[in-house]
Motif scaffolding. Structure first.
Motif: not given
Length: 603
Positions: A155, A158, A267
Motif C-alpha cells: 500500500d 495505494r 490510502a
C-alpha cells in the motif's frame, strides 16, 4: 347364383385427387427444405453452432503502472479458478491425487470437492499458471482464467494508484487512465458436448486480447517509502490524527512523493482533497504581494507596539515581542501583528488576486480524480476582519498540493509550475508519449522570489524553523501553526479543546532549490503542537535522505572551502545579517507567537 363382380379399384377421379395430395405434400416439403437450407440457412447454422460451441470474451491483461525508475507499482497477474463437477469424473482417485499434488490442498479437501453430494464444487483460493498444464484435459475438472491486480510494494502508493473493481479502475491513476490501461478484449470459442457441457481442452482463441498500455509516474518509491516512514514516526510521537508529506521538483512540477495518512488509513488522499487553514505558511505569499506591487520593502519597519493590537473588533497579541522591526524580521519571527499591519496598504482586490495567482482557490489540474479547489472567497463576500485574517493564513482553505505549488513558485524564480504525477504513457504498440503539461505561469518577479528565499532561509537559520536545518545544506522554509476550525463552528477557543494543524514547507538548497517539501501534522498533542516542533523535524529527517537520493551536492561540494577550511557559502553581508539574527534566536524560543492563532481572539 352367379353374381356380377365388384370393382374395388379407385376410380380415375380418386386417383387424381390422391396424386394431387402427394404432389402438394412433396412441393411443401421441397419449399420448406429450400427455405431452411437457403433463406434461413445462416440462422439455423448459428443455432446449431451455439448448441455445440460458445463464444467467450477474453479479458485483456491490464497495463502496468510504474514509478519514474521503472519499478512496478500495479500489475495484473494471471490466476486460475479450479472447479470440479464430480459426476463428470472418470477416475475419482486419480482426480483427487492430481488436485492434492497440483494445488497443494489437503487430501480431505480434495475428497470434499470430488464428492458427489453436489454437482459442482469450486476449490477455494486462486492458483498460479503452473496448475494449468497438469489439470488441462482432465474430464470433470474445469479451469477458468482470471486476472488479479497486484501491488508489488503493497500500500505504499495505494491512494495515488486507486483500485480495480470488477475489471474497472476506481479512483487514482487506475480511473484516470482507464481507457489506456484496460487494453482490448479478445474472443475464444469453447466446444460443448451433446448436453451443452464444455469439453475439456477444447478452447480455441479466435481474436487474441490486446494488453493495456503503461503509465509511468513521477513518484520515486525510495523517497515515498522514507517519507511514509518519517510521517508514521511523527504521528506516533506527536499522537496526531494523521498528516501529509508532499515532495516536488519546483522546476518541473513533478511530484516525487505523496504520502497521506488519516486515522490510520494509508490510502488517504488528503493531500489533494482535504483543505485546511494554513496559518503562517501563507505569510510569505502576503509579503510577496507587498513586494511585487511596490507596497513595501523588506527593510520597511512595522511597529508591534506593546504586543497587542485591536482592529475591527479583533485583538491580536504577541508575547515577548515589542517595538519596531523590519518586515523581514517580522516574517522571520512569524509575527501576526507585524504581517497583518504590513498588509494594510493592500486593497482587497490586490490581496485576492495575489493569492489567486499563487494557485489558491482553484484546482491545480493534477491527473487523478478527487482534487478539490479549496476556499478563497471573493472580496465582495469578505467581512471587515477578512483582510487581516487572510494576511496570516485564515479564512482560506488550501490543500497541501496547492501550498507546495505556491512555494514551488518562489523556489522556481517566480514561475508557478503545473504539478504532475505522470511522466508519460506507453500505448499498446509500445510507443512512449510524454505527458503534456501546462506551461509555468509568471506570478512574481525573479528578484522578488530571490528576496523571499533569502528571508525564508533566515527563518530556518535563526527563526521559528531551526529544527528543519539539514547539516551541510542551506534550507529556506516557513513554519505554520493554525487553529483548526471545529464542525460546529469556531475554533474551540475558551473551551480548552483547541485542535491545531502544524506544518512546515522547506526548500533546498536555498540558493537554487531542487526540492520543495511540505509536512502537515493534523491535530498533534498540545506538547508538540507547533509547526516548528511537530513538522520541521520530519522535514529535516526526510531531507537528509532526499539530498542523497537526488544527488544534491552539499555546500562544501558546491562551493568548496577557503584557505582556513571554512565553507565559502555566504557573502560578508549575509554573515553580518546572520550574526545579528542569532542574537534574537533565544528570545524567539522563549516567546514570539510562532504563528499561533491568538490573532483570532475576539474574532
Amino acid at each position: 347364383m352367379t353374381g356380377k363382380a365388384v370393382d374395388l379399384r379407385p376410380g380415375p377421379w380418386r386417383r387424381r385427387v390422391l396424386l394431387g395430395v402427394w404432389l402438394g405434400a412433396a412441393v411443401v416439403v421441397c419449399v420448406r427444405a429450400g427455405q431452411i437450407q437457403g433463406v434461413q440457412a445462416s440462422a439455423w447454422r448459428a443455432i446449431a453452432e451455439s448448441q455445440h460451441s460458445a463464444d467467450n470474451e477474453v479479458v485483456a491483461t491490464r497495463g502496468a503502472v510504474l514509478d519514474r525508475d521503472g519499478t512496478p507499482l500495479a500489475v495484473s497477474r494471471e490466476r486460475f479458478r479450479v472447479s470440479v463437477a464430480p459426476n463428470e469424473l472418470i477416475d475419482v482417485d486419480e482426480a483427487r491425487r492430481l488436485l492434492t499434488e497440483t494445488l497443494g490442498i489437503s487430501a480431505a479437501k480434495a475428497a470434499q470437492v470430488t464428492s458427489s453430494e453436489r454437482s459442482w464444487h469450486v476449490v477455494p483460493d486462486r492458483f498460479p499458471p503452473t496448475v494449468r498444464e497438469p489439470l488441462k484435459g482432465v474430464r470433470g475438472i474445469h479451469i477458468d482464467r482470471e486476472l488479479q491486480r497486484y501491488h508489488p510494494l503493497g500500500d505504499l502508493a495505494r491512494g495515488v494508484l486507486g483500485a480495480v473493481i470488477d475489471d474497472v479502475g476506481q479512483g487514482g491513476i487506475e480511473q484516470a487512465f482507464e481507457d489506456l490501461l484496460r487494453g482490448a478484449s479478445g474472443r475464444e470459442v469453447i466446444a460443448r458436448d451433446n448436453i451443452g457441457r464444455p469439453i475439456p481442452g477444447e478452447r480455441y482463441l479466435v481474436d487474441p486480447p490486446l494488453t493495456g498500455g503503461v503509465v509511468v509516474l513521477t513518484l520515486d518509491m525510495d523517497m515515498q517509502e522514507i517519507a511514509r516512514q518519517a510521517l508514521y514516526e511523527a504521528i506516533s510521537t506527536t499522537q496526531a490524527r494523521g498528516g501529509d508529506v508532499l515532495v516536488t521538483d519546483p522546476q518541473t512540477g513533478e511530484i516525487l512523493a505523496l504520502v497521506s495518512i488519516r486515522d490510520g488509513q494509508t490510502a488517504s488522499l488528503s493531500a489533494i482533497n482535504t483543505p485546511y487553514e494554513p496559518g503562517s505558511t501563507l505569510k510569505p505569499l502576503t509579503v510577496a504581494g507587498l513586494l511585487e506591487h511596490d507596497l513595501a520593502s523588506l527593510d520597511d519597519t512595522v511597529d508591534v507596539g506593546d504586543g497587542t493590537w485591536t482592529i475591527n473588533r479583533r485583538r491580536f497579541t504577541e508575547t515577548h515581542v515589542t517595538g519596531r522591526m523590519s518586515l523581514a524580521d517580522a516574517l522571520r519571527r512569524s509575527l501576526n501583528i507585524g504581517i497583518a499591519k504590513a498588509a494594510l496598504p493592500m486593497s482587497p482586490g490586490v490581496q485576492y488576486e495575489n493569492l489567486r495567482d499563487f494557485g489558491l482557490g482553484a484546482p491545480t489540474g493534477i491527473e487523478i480524480p478527487g482534487e478539490v479547489a479549496g476556499t478563497l472567497r471573493r472580496p465582495d463576500r469578505w467581512s471587515s476582519q477578512s483582510p487581516q485574517s487572510l494576511a496570516i493564513g485564515y479564512e482560506v482553505g488550501v490543500t497541501p498540493l496547492q501550498m507546495v505549488t505556491a512555494f514551488s513558485t518562489i523556489a522556481n524564480g517566480g514561475l508557478r509550475p503545473a504539478p504532475s504525477l505522470v511522466l508519460g504513457t506507453r500505448d499498446t504498440a509500445g510507443v512512449f508519449q510524454s505527458i503534456e503539461r501546462l506551461p509555468a505561469e509568471r506570478v512574481i518577479g525573479a528578484e522578488t522570489a530571490r528576496e523571499l528565499l533569502l528571508m525564508l532561509e533566515r527563518v530556518v537559520e535563526s527563526g521559528t524553523g531551526t529544527n528543519a536545518q539539514v547539516p551541510g545544506y542551506r534550507v529556506a522554509g516557513k513554519t505554520g501553526t493554525a487553529w483548526k476550525p471545529r464542525p460546529e463552528g469556531g475554533y474551540g477557543e475558551g473551551k480548552g479543546n483547541i485542535d491545531y494543524v502544524a506544518s512546515f514547507i522547506g526548500m533546498l538548497p536555498a540558493q537554487d532549490p531542487e526540492l520543495v517539501v511540505l509536512v502537515v501534522v493534523d491535530e498533534p498533542a498540545m506538547s508538540t503542537y507547533s509547526g516548528g516542533r511537530a513538522a520541521a523535524p520530519i522535514f529535516a529527517e526526510f531531507a537528509q535522505f532526499a539530498v542523497r537520493q537526488r544527488r544534491i551536492p552539499s555546500e562544501v561540494e558546491r562551493i568548496g572551502l577557503d584557505e582556513t577550511g571554512r565553507v565559502m557559502a555566504r557573502t560578508p553581508a549575509q554573515v553580518t545579517a546572520l550574526e545579528a539574527a542569532a542574537a534574537l534566536a533565544r528570545e524567539d524560543e522563549a516567546g514570539g507567537s510562532d504563528e499561533v492563532a491568538s490573532a483570532l481572539a475576539g474574532g
